[in-house]
Design a protein around this motif. Sequence first.
Motif, mmCIF file in Angstrom:
data_model
loop_
_atom_site.group_PDB
_atom_site.id
_atom_site.type_symbol
_atom_site.label_atom_id
_atom_site.label_comp_id
_atom_site.label_asym_id
_atom_site.label_seq_id
_atom_site.Cartn_x
_atom_site.Cartn_y
_atom_site.Cartn_z
ATOM 1 N N LEU A 67 0.833 -1.225 -0.055
ATOM 2 C CA LEU A 67 -0.073 -0.114 -0.041
ATOM 3 C C LEU A 67 0.761 1.316 -0.119
ATOM 4 O O LEU A 67 0.651 2.160 -0.683
ATOM 5 C CB LEU A 67 -0.966 0.008 1.104
ATOM 6 N N ALA A 68 1.797 1.220 0.876
ATOM 7 C CA ALA A 68 2.802 2.331 0.782
ATOM 8 C C ALA A 68 3.563 2.729 -0.609
ATOM 9 O O ALA A 68 3.438 3.718 -1.034
ATOM 10 C CB ALA A 68 3.821 2.153 1.928
ATOM 11 N N ILE A 69 3.937 1.702 -1.191
ATOM 12 C CA ILE A 69 4.591 1.698 -2.273
ATOM 13 C C ILE A 69 3.999 2.158 -3.513
ATOM 14 O O ILE A 69 3.961 3.032 -4.247
ATOM 15 C CB ILE A 69 5.409 0.665 -2.676
ATOM 16 N N MET A 70 2.713 1.628 -3.560
ATOM 17 C CA MET A 70 1.419 1.920 -4.594
ATOM 18 C C MET A 70 1.010 3.189 -4.482
ATOM 19 O O MET A 70 0.733 4.078 -5.351
ATOM 20 C CB MET A 70 0.568 0.939 -4.621
ATOM 21 N N SER A 71 0.931 3.790 -3.224
ATOM 22 C CA SER A 71 0.487 5.107 -2.871
ATOM 23 C C SER A 71 1.200 6.127 -3.369
ATOM 24 O O SER A 71 1.162 7.177 -4.080
ATOM 25 C CB SER A 71 -0.009 5.159 -1.638
ATOM 26 N N PHE A 72 2.646 5.807 -3.175
ATOM 27 C CA PHE A 72 3.819 6.669 -3.534
ATOM 28 C C PHE A 72 3.894 6.742 -5.098
ATOM 29 O O PHE A 72 4.002 7.815 -5.777
ATOM 30 C CB PHE A 72 4.990 6.129 -2.908
ATOM 31 N N GLY A 73 3.591 5.623 -5.692
ATOM 32 C CA GLY A 73 3.617 5.384 -7.036
ATOM 33 C C GLY A 73 2.574 6.204 -7.957
ATOM 34 O O GLY A 73 2.854 6.898 -8.919
ATOM 35 N N HIS A 74 1.472 6.214 -7.357
ATOM 36 C CA HIS A 74 0.052 6.861 -7.625
ATOM 37 C C HIS A 74 0.381 8.570 -7.499
ATOM 38 O O HIS A 74 -0.092 9.425 -8.206
ATOM 39 C CB HIS A 74 -1.076 6.414 -7.257
ATOM 40 N N ILE A 75 0.950 8.966 -6.402
ATOM 41 C CA ILE A 75 1.310 10.196 -6.176
ATOM 42 C C ILE A 75 2.243 10.788 -7.079
ATOM 43 O O ILE A 75 2.121 12.029 -7.964
ATOM 44 C CB ILE A 75 1.830 10.664 -4.732
ATOM 45 N N LEU A 76 3.415 10.031 -7.537
ATOM 46 C CA LEU A 76 4.404 10.147 -8.474
ATOM 47 C C LEU A 76 3.696 10.322 -10.161
ATOM 48 O O LEU A 76 4.083 11.216 -10.474
ATOM 49 C CB LEU A 76 5.477 9.368 -8.520
ATOM 50 N N GLY A 77 3.018 9.349 -10.204
ATOM 51 C CA GLY A 77 2.304 9.338 -11.532
ATOM 52 C C GLY A 77 1.207 10.287 -11.796
ATOM 53 O O GLY A 77 1.203 10.993 -12.941
ATOM 54 N N ALA A 78 0.567 10.995 -10.809
ATOM 55 C CA ALA A 78 -0.423 12.195 -10.975
ATOM 56 C C ALA A 78 0.399 13.342 -11.125
ATOM 57 O O ALA A 78 0.077 14.150 -11.834
ATOM 58 C CB ALA A 78 -1.243 12.017 -9.556
ATOM 59 N N GLY A 79 1.169 13.359 -10.343
ATOM 60 C CA GLY A 79 2.370 14.589 -10.663
ATOM 61 C C GLY A 79 2.943 14.553 -11.988
ATOM 62 O O GLY A 79 3.055 15.829 -12.766
ATOM 63 N N MET A 80 3.124 13.366 -12.268
ATOM 64 C CA MET A 80 3.959 13.438 -13.894
ATOM 65 C C MET A 80 2.864 13.733 -14.928
ATOM 66 O O MET A 80 3.208 14.481 -15.788
ATOM 67 C CB MET A 80 4.454 11.920 -14.158
ATOM 68 N N VAL A 81 1.743 13.109 -14.648
ATOM 69 C CA VAL A 81 0.618 13.241 -15.808
ATOM 70 C C VAL A 81 0.251 14.553 -15.653
ATOM 71 O O VAL A 81 -0.162 15.371 -16.713
ATOM 72 C CB VAL A 81 -0.619 12.690 -15.461
ATOM 73 N N LEU A 82 0.106 15.485 -14.326
ATOM 74 C CA LEU A 82 -0.460 16.964 -14.630
ATOM 75 C C LEU A 82 0.907 17.751 -14.959
ATOM 76 O O LEU A 82 0.489 18.682 -15.882
ATOM 77 C CB LEU A 82 -0.612 17.418 -13.015
#
Length: 90
Positions: A67-82
């Motif tokens: 959960l911690a790794i995938m939460s960090f990955g989604h935050i990173l991905g949302a920042g990249m997409v934005l």
Amino acid sequence: MFNTALLLAQASPTTAAWSLSVGIIMCLCNVFAFVIGYFAIQKTGKGKDLALPQLASKKTFGLPELLAIMSFGHILGAGMVLGLASSGIL
């Protein structure tokens, strides 16, 4: 009141609609976060184990680590997409 609403409308970020490139960016960011988490998390296996086969190492990833790794990955991905959408690349 009208001026405040107008300023808020102009300050909204440029978002991209979902496409294959957005999905690929999100997947790559999650894989990158998993690689970082695999080497960065020192004490693994403190929570419930996953019902998946583990890697051939002494580290056992449980539910808290996933959960911690995938939460960090989604935050990173949302920042990249934005960021890519606001710069006009996506």
